[in-house]
Scaffold this active site. Structure first.
Site, PDB file in Angstrom:
ATOM      1  N   ILE A 166       0.825  -1.213   0.000  1.00 47.26           N
ATOM      2  CA  ILE A 166       0.000   0.000   0.000  1.00 47.26           C
ATOM      3  C   ILE A 166       0.863   1.268   0.000  1.00 47.26           C
ATOM      4  O   ILE A 166       0.411   2.334  -0.405  1.00 47.26           O
ATOM      5  CB  ILE A 166      -0.966  -0.041   1.210  1.00 47.26           C
ATOM      6  CG1 ILE A 166      -2.201   0.789   0.964  1.00 47.26           C
ATOM      7  CG2 ILE A 166      -0.282   0.328   2.504  1.00 47.26           C
ATOM      8  CD1 ILE A 166      -3.329   0.525   1.939  1.00 47.26           C
ATOM      9  N   HIS A 193       5.933 -12.071   5.773  1.00 46.33           N
ATOM     10  CA  HIS A 193       5.790 -11.543   4.412  1.00 46.33           C
ATOM     11  C   HIS A 193       7.169 -11.298   3.826  1.00 46.33           C
ATOM     12  O   HIS A 193       8.097 -10.880   4.507  1.00 46.33           O
ATOM     13  CB  HIS A 193       4.952 -10.265   4.376  1.00 46.33           C
ATOM     14  CG  HIS A 193       5.393  -9.221   5.356  1.00 46.33           C
ATOM     15  ND1 HIS A 193       5.053  -9.260   6.687  1.00 46.33           N
ATOM     16  CD2 HIS A 193       6.134  -8.099   5.187  1.00 46.33           C
ATOM     17  CE1 HIS A 193       5.576  -8.209   7.305  1.00 46.33           C
ATOM     18  NE2 HIS A 193       6.249  -7.494   6.415  1.00 46.33           N
TER      19      HIS A 193
END
Ligand code: AMP
Length: 115
Positions: free
Chosen positions: A32, A101
Site C-alpha cells: 500500500i 511476508h
C-alpha cells in the site's frame, strides 16, 4: 487466520487488497506504500507471526514463497535488472505487520547500505 491480522483479511477477501497472485499456499499483493516502482508482498495463506515462529515443516512453504517471488519478478519484467527480497523480523528488523511476508522490491537501482 487471525481476526486482528490485516494480511489475513486480504487473504480471505474480507478487505480489499491489490492481489496479483493466489495459490493454495501463498497470496501476493501490492504494498500500500510502495518504496519502488515494483513493491509486492508475498505471504503464506496460513497465519504465521514471524520468521521466529517457523517450524521445520514450513521449509517447503518458505521455498515456495521465494520461487513465487522470482516468478512475479519475471512477470513484472524486473528479473534481468535485478531486485531485492526482504523479510523483516521483529522490532529491530523493522517488522510492523506480524504475519510473515516477503517484500519483492525492484524497478529501480537499490540503495546501500541496507542497515
Ligand atoms: P514490514 O515493515 O516488513 O512489517 O512491512 C509491512 C508492509 O505492509 C509495509 O510495507 C506496509 O506498507 C504494508 N502494508 C500495511 N498494510 C497494508 C495493506 N492493507 N495492503 C498492502 N500493504 C500493506
Amino acid at each position: 487466520m487471525s481476526d486482528s491480522c490485516i494480511f489475513c483479511k486480504i487473504i480471505s477477501n474480507e478487505i480489499q487488497g491489490a492481489v496479483i497472485h493466489r495459490d493454495e499456499q501463498v497470496t501476493a499483493f501490492r504494498d500500500i506504500q510502495p518504496v519502488a516502482p515494483t513493491h509486492i508482498l508475498i505471504v503464506p495463506n496460513r497465519h504465521i507471526e514471524s520468521v521466529n515462529a517457523l517450524e521445520g515443516s514450513d521449509e517447503q512453504l518458505m521455498g515456495h514463497l521465494i520461487t513465487t517471488a522470482a516468478k512475479l519478478a519475471k512477470k513484472e519484467g524486473i528479473e534481468q535488472g535485478g531486485y531485492r527480497l526482504i523479510m523483516n523480523t521483529g522490532a529491530d528488523g523493522g517488522q510492523t505487520v506480524f504475519h510473515v511476508h516477503l517484500h519483492l522490491i525492484g524497478g529501480q537501482m537499490m540503495k546501500h547500505p541496507m542497515g
